[in-house]
Design an enzyme around this catalytic site. Structure first.
Site, short mmCIF file in Angstrom:
data_model
loop_
_atom_site.label_atom_id
_atom_site.label_comp_id
_atom_site.label_asym_id
_atom_site.label_seq_id
_atom_site.Cartn_x
_atom_site.Cartn_y
_atom_site.Cartn_z
N HIS A 122 0.81 -1.05 -0.14
CA HIS A 122 -0.12 0.06 0.00
C HIS A 122 0.75 1.37 0.04
O HIS A 122 0.26 2.46 -0.36
CB HIS A 122 -0.87 0.19 1.39
N ASP A 159 -2.88 -10.60 -2.37
CA ASP A 159 -3.30 -10.13 -0.97
C ASP A 159 -4.79 -9.78 -1.52
O ASP A 159 -5.00 -8.97 -2.40
CB ASP A 159 -2.58 -8.80 -0.52
N HIS A 161 -6.40 -7.09 -0.57
CA HIS A 161 -6.55 -5.86 -0.58
C HIS A 161 -5.70 -5.38 -1.66
O HIS A 161 -4.58 -5.61 -2.11
CB HIS A 161 -6.04 -5.01 0.61
N ASP A 246 -4.71 -12.67 3.49
CA ASP A 246 -6.01 -12.20 4.04
C ASP A 246 -7.41 -12.72 3.28
O ASP A 246 -8.36 -12.12 3.57
CB ASP A 246 -6.03 -10.77 4.56
#
Length: 333
Positions: A122, A159, A161, A246
């Site tokens: 991120h 991931d 996200h 995740d």
């Protein structure tokens, strides 16, 4: 045999009562210890140099993280925290990824797993966010391109996200193909399927958003029927995986339903691709917040990268809309 990159400073990035905490790494390393380290050769991650960091981050951003840590840390945003030990940990997380890429491309090992934190995907060029301070996989990819004599890098981000930082850093590059499978809608709100990069990098961002509740078949189908054929056309010299866990069915921060075994199947698929291309595989730890599921999924990933095996073949139906979308640019689909 593979390489496991680690550094004690990863445990000094103190996030307090936060999902991304040092217990995640302890769970991974305790599982590997019980397995006799699964044939891994352990190495200490060096700190990133300023030159390595400034290939992808602004000098002001680096200075801000250093100064915040020197003051004892604090909240960067509602999700992201730094402590006194965070700058040192972030240096070694980025430096370890870059060093692992260098070692792999020198022919030392066929794969490396970076058991380092904080995570990175991120982090943007001038902004820490989403638990991330420096973008480890981006630092490694840029270092490999600048110093190891390769022309292209594939970054596969599984991931749950979207890795907005990695996407933005390489949005205008045709030397890094960024492919992301992520739940949509979900934090950070980027990663639309329609976005494909900018300028000469247009077409080299491949966003593959999936609906909440998507599971092993959807993720494995997108890897096997979209990412692999595109990668064969792209011909990267290094395959880097932003490995968040995740999307696991037991993870508390999202709603996907990926099984532990599917991470091994995705890794086995990438191992087969890497063998065909003659490219090594670099794995950088990202998310994964149920410690038991995280440790088991990391173990499945490492086992699949270390032992050649034929993965389960996923149905192509979940990938079909993306095959149609990408076929004009990537006719091998």
């Amino acid at each position: 045999m593979g390489l496991y990159m680690a550094h004690p400073s990863s445990f000094e990035h103190d996030t307090g009562a936060h999902p991304e905490n040092a217990a995640r790494l302890r769970a991974i390393e305790e599982t590997l210890e019980r397995a006799g380290w699964a044939g891994l050769r352990r190495a200490e991650a060096p700190a990133a140099t300023r030159e390595q960091l400034t290939r992808v981050h602004s000098p002001a951003h680096i200075d801000e993280i250093e100064e915040l840590s020197a003051r004892g840390g604090g909240m960067i945003d509602v999700d992201t925290v730094a402590s006194r030990g965070s700058f040192e940990a972030a240096l070694h997380a980025a430096g370890g990824a870059a060093n692992a890429a260098e070692r792999l491309l020198a022919g030392d090992d066929s794969f490396a797993f970076c058991g380092l934190r904080p995570p990175g995907h991120h982090a943007e060029a001038a902004r820490a966010m989403g638990f991330c301070l420096f973008n480890n996989v981006a630092v490694a990819a840029a270092h490999a391109l600048d110093t190891a004599g390769i022309r292209r890098v594939l970054v596969l981000d599984w991931d749950v996200h979207h890795g907005n930082g990695t996407e933005a850093i390489f949005a205008a590059s045709d030397r890094v193909l960024y492919a992301s499978i992520h739940q949509w809608p979900l934090y950070p709100g980027t990663g639309a399927a329609a976005y494909s990069g900018e300028g000469k990098g247009e077409g080299y961002t491949v966003n593959l958003p999936v609906a909440p509740g998507s599971g092993s078949d959807e993720f494995l189908s997108l890897v096997q029927h979209v990412v692999v054929p595109i990668a064969r056309s792209f011909e990267p010299g290094l395959i880097a995986i932003s490995a968040g866990y995740d999307a696991h069915r037991d993870d508390p921060l999202a709603e996907c339903q990926v099984e532990t075994e599917a991470y091994g199947e995705m890794a086995a698929t990438m191992r087969g691709l890497a063998a065909d291309l003659g490219a090594p595989v670099l794995v950088c730890l990202e998310g994964g917040y149920d410690r038991r599921a995280l440790a088991a999924s990391v173990m499945a990933t490492i086992d699949a990268l270390d032992h050649a095996r034929e993965p389960r073949h996923a149905p192509s139906e979940p990938a079909q809309p993306y095959i149609e979308r990408q076929r004009e640019r990537w006719p091998g689909l």
